[in-house]
Design a protein around this motif. Structure first.
Motif, PDB file in Angstrom:
ATOM      1  N   MET A  63       0.899  -1.248  -0.071  1.00 58.43           N
ATOM      2  CA  MET A  63      -0.045   0.064  -0.003  1.00 58.43           C
ATOM      3  C   MET A  63       0.918   1.317  -0.140  1.00 58.43           C
ATOM      4  N   THR A  64       0.634   2.175  -1.016  1.00 57.92           N
ATOM      5  CA  THR A  64       1.423   3.375  -0.917  1.00 57.92           C
ATOM      6  C   THR A  64       0.618   4.323  -0.046  1.00 57.92           C
ATOM      7  N   VAL A  65       1.470   5.315   0.520  1.00 59.07           N
ATOM      8  CA  VAL A  65       1.086   6.125   1.653  1.00 59.07           C
ATOM      9  C   VAL A  65       1.775   7.442   1.627  1.00 59.07           C
ATOM     10  N   GLU A  66       0.835   8.350   1.508  1.00 59.43           N
ATOM     11  CA  GLU A  66       1.721   9.750   1.412  1.00 59.43           C
ATOM     12  C   GLU A  66       1.217  10.625   2.404  1.00 59.43           C
ATOM     13  N   PHE A  67       2.144  11.415   3.181  1.00 59.74           N
ATOM     14  CA  PHE A  67       1.921  12.320   4.128  1.00 59.74           C
ATOM     15  C   PHE A  67       2.572  13.611   3.912  1.00 59.74           C
ATOM     16  N   LEU A  68       1.796  14.515   4.358  1.00 58.18           N
ATOM     17  CA  LEU A  68       2.393  16.003   4.118  1.00 58.18           C
ATOM     18  C   LEU A  68       2.431  16.509   5.554  1.00 58.18           C
ATOM     19  N   ALA A  69       3.857  17.147   5.719  1.00 57.74           N
ATOM     20  CA  ALA A  69       4.262  17.742   6.887  1.00 57.74           C
ATOM     21  C   ALA A  69       3.980  19.200   6.871  1.00 57.74           C
ATOM     22  N   THR A  70       3.548  19.701   7.957  1.00 63.31           N
ATOM     23  CA  THR A  70       3.057  21.213   8.029  1.00 63.31           C
ATOM     24  C   THR A  70       3.960  21.697   9.108  1.00 63.31           C
ATOM     25  N   LYS A  71       4.295  23.136   8.995  1.00 70.13           N
ATOM     26  CA  LYS A  71       4.828  23.856  10.022  1.00 70.13           C
ATOM     27  C   LYS A  71       4.264  25.275  10.069  1.00 70.13           C
ATOM     28  N   GLY A  72       3.672  25.604  11.230  1.00 71.25           N
ATOM     29  CA  GLY A  72       3.000  27.085  11.294  1.00 71.25           C
ATOM     30  C   GLY A  72       1.931  27.210  10.163  1.00 71.25           C
ATOM     31  N   GLY A  73       1.266  25.978   9.934  1.00 70.00           N
ATOM     32  CA  GLY A  73       0.097  25.859   9.045  1.00 70.00           C
ATOM     33  C   GLY A  73       0.475  26.068   7.541  1.00 70.00           C
ATOM     34  N   LYS A  74       1.960  25.827   7.256  1.00 71.50           N
ATOM     35  CA  LYS A  74       2.349  25.682   5.991  1.00 71.50           C
ATOM     36  C   LYS A  74       2.986  24.445   5.406  1.00 71.50           C
ATOM     37  N   GLU A  75       2.766  24.096   4.297  1.00 73.45           N
ATOM     38  CA  GLU A  75       3.284  22.897   3.654  1.00 73.45           C
ATOM     39  C   GLU A  75       5.004  22.907   4.100  1.00 73.45           C
ATOM     40  N   ALA A  76       5.485  21.795   4.638  1.00 70.24           N
ATOM     41  CA  ALA A  76       6.949  22.058   4.877  1.00 70.24           C
ATOM     42  C   ALA A  76       7.638  20.658   4.250  1.00 70.24           C
ATOM     43  N   GLY A  77       6.952  19.664   3.946  1.00 72.50           N
ATOM     44  CA  GLY A  77       7.688  18.427   3.510  1.00 72.50           C
ATOM     45  C   GLY A  77       6.520  17.656   3.152  1.00 72.50           C
ATOM     46  N   LEU A  78       7.165  16.390   2.520  1.00 73.80           N
ATOM     47  CA  LEU A  78       6.385  15.369   2.092  1.00 73.80           C
ATOM     48  C   LEU A  78       7.106  14.007   2.172  1.00 73.80           C
ATOM     49  N   LEU A  79       6.373  12.968   2.666  1.00 75.85           N
ATOM     50  CA  LEU A  79       6.807  11.498   2.566  1.00 75.85           C
ATOM     51  C   LEU A  79       5.934  10.656   1.898  1.00 75.85           C
ATOM     52  N   ILE A  80       6.590   9.905   0.923  1.00 80.40           N
ATOM     53  CA  ILE A  80       5.794   8.933   0.516  1.00 80.40           C
ATOM     54  C   ILE A  80       6.684   7.504   0.441  1.00 80.40           C
ATOM     55  N   PHE A  81       5.762   6.516   0.818  1.00 78.39           N
ATOM     56  CA  PHE A  81       6.299   5.284   1.067  1.00 78.39           C
ATOM     57  C   PHE A  81       5.285   4.173   0.865  1.00 78.39           C
ATOM     58  N   HIS A  82       5.593   3.086   0.765  1.00 79.13           N
ATOM     59  CA  HIS A  82       4.932   1.810   0.443  1.00 79.13           C
ATOM     60  C   HIS A  82       5.221   0.616   1.537  1.00 79.13           C
ATOM     61  N   HIS A  83       4.393  -0.023   1.884  1.00 78.93           N
ATOM     62  CA  HIS A  83       4.537  -0.927   3.102  1.00 78.93           C
ATOM     63  C   HIS A  83       3.884  -2.448   2.685  1.00 78.93           C
ATOM     64  N   TRP A  84       4.519  -3.405   3.060  1.00 80.26           N
ATOM     65  CA  TRP A  84       3.988  -4.762   2.763  1.00 80.26           C
ATOM     66  C   TRP A  84       4.049  -5.498   4.195  1.00 80.26           C
ATOM     67  N   PRO A  85       2.831  -5.242   4.800  1.00 83.23           N
ATOM     68  CA  PRO A  85       3.050  -6.276   5.957  1.00 83.23           C
ATOM     69  C   PRO A  85       3.226  -7.649   5.871  1.00 83.23           C
ATOM     70  N   PHE A  86       2.680  -8.120   4.812  1.00 83.49           N
ATOM     71  CA  PHE A  86       2.858  -9.577   4.741  1.00 83.49           C
ATOM     72  C   PHE A  86       4.441  -9.987   4.377  1.00 83.49           C
ATOM     73  N   ASN A  87       5.088  -9.089   4.155  1.00 84.18           N
ATOM     74  CA  ASN A  87       6.688  -9.671   4.042  1.00 84.18           C
ATOM     75  C   ASN A  87       7.477  -8.608   4.960  1.00 84.18           C
ATOM     76  N   SER A  88       6.973  -7.970   5.815  1.00 82.76           N
ATOM     77  CA  SER A  88       7.411  -7.180   6.707  1.00 82.76           C
ATOM     78  C   SER A  88       8.541  -5.975   6.315  1.00 82.76           C
ATOM     79  N   ILE A  89       8.366  -5.429   5.089  1.00 82.07           N
ATOM     80  CA  ILE A  89       9.200  -4.470   4.300  1.00 82.07           C
ATOM     81  C   ILE A  89       8.417  -3.166   4.225  1.00 82.07           C
ATOM     82  N   GLY A  90       8.970  -1.977   4.496  1.00 88.93           N
ATOM     83  CA  GLY A  90       8.658  -0.801   4.204  1.00 88.93           C
ATOM     84  C   GLY A  90       9.554  -0.091   3.547  1.00 88.93           C
ATOM     85  N   ILE A  91       9.011   0.813   2.319  1.00 91.28           N
ATOM     86  CA  ILE A  91      10.162   1.334   1.258  1.00 91.28           C
ATOM     87  C   ILE A  91       9.755   2.894   1.349  1.00 91.28           C
ATOM     88  N   ILE A  92      10.729   3.566   1.575  1.00 91.12           N
ATOM     89  CA  ILE A  92      10.440   4.847   1.499  1.00 91.12           C
ATOM     90  C   ILE A  92      10.806   5.371   0.040  1.00 91.12           C
TER      91      ILE A  92
END
Length: 116
Positions: free
Chosen positions: A1-30
């Motif tokens: 499953m690919t997941v995206e998160f947006l980081a904010t600081k003081g109400g402004k966009e500050a950064g982005l994280l995109i990763f994928h995780h496979w719980p069935f084989n215990s791996i997460g990939i940034i």
């Protein structure tokens, strides 16, 4: 499953994280951690990385992998980016390539293990 998160600081966009995780084989990939210029050097990337680690552990992954390639070589070289990830517990491939991995502790008993 690919997941995206947006980081904010003081109400402004500050950064982005995109990763994928496979719980069935215990791996997460940034796939990407990106911090906007105005927020670099202020801990945003470190917080995004810590968030990714907690998220994948909560979703039954035991390791986190990434390819350490700078998206802004004027700000940080690939070599310095690998050093940054190393300072956060990631280990590089023996070949010195960009692939890095961190094994995450998911068992509280493992955290208290001692050889003494």
């Amino acid at each position: 499953m690919t997941v995206e998160f947006l980081a904010t600081k003081g109400g402004k966009e500050a950064g982005l994280l995109i990763f994928h995780h496979w719980p069935f084989n215990s791996i997460g990939i940034i796939h990407e951690i990106y911090v906007l210029h105005a927020f670099r050097g202020r801990g945003v990337g470190t917080k995004l990385l810590a968030f990714a680690e907690r998220y994948v552990v909560d979703h039954k992954c035991r390791s986190l992998q990434l390819t350490a390639r700078s998206l802004d070589s004027d700000f940080m070289s690939n070599s310095n980016l690998r050093k940054w990830y190393s300072s956060h517990g990631f280990m590089g491939a023996d070949s010195g390539g960009p692939t890095m991995k961190k094994v995450l502790l998911t068992d509280p008993a493992a955290e208290s293990f001692s050889l003494t």
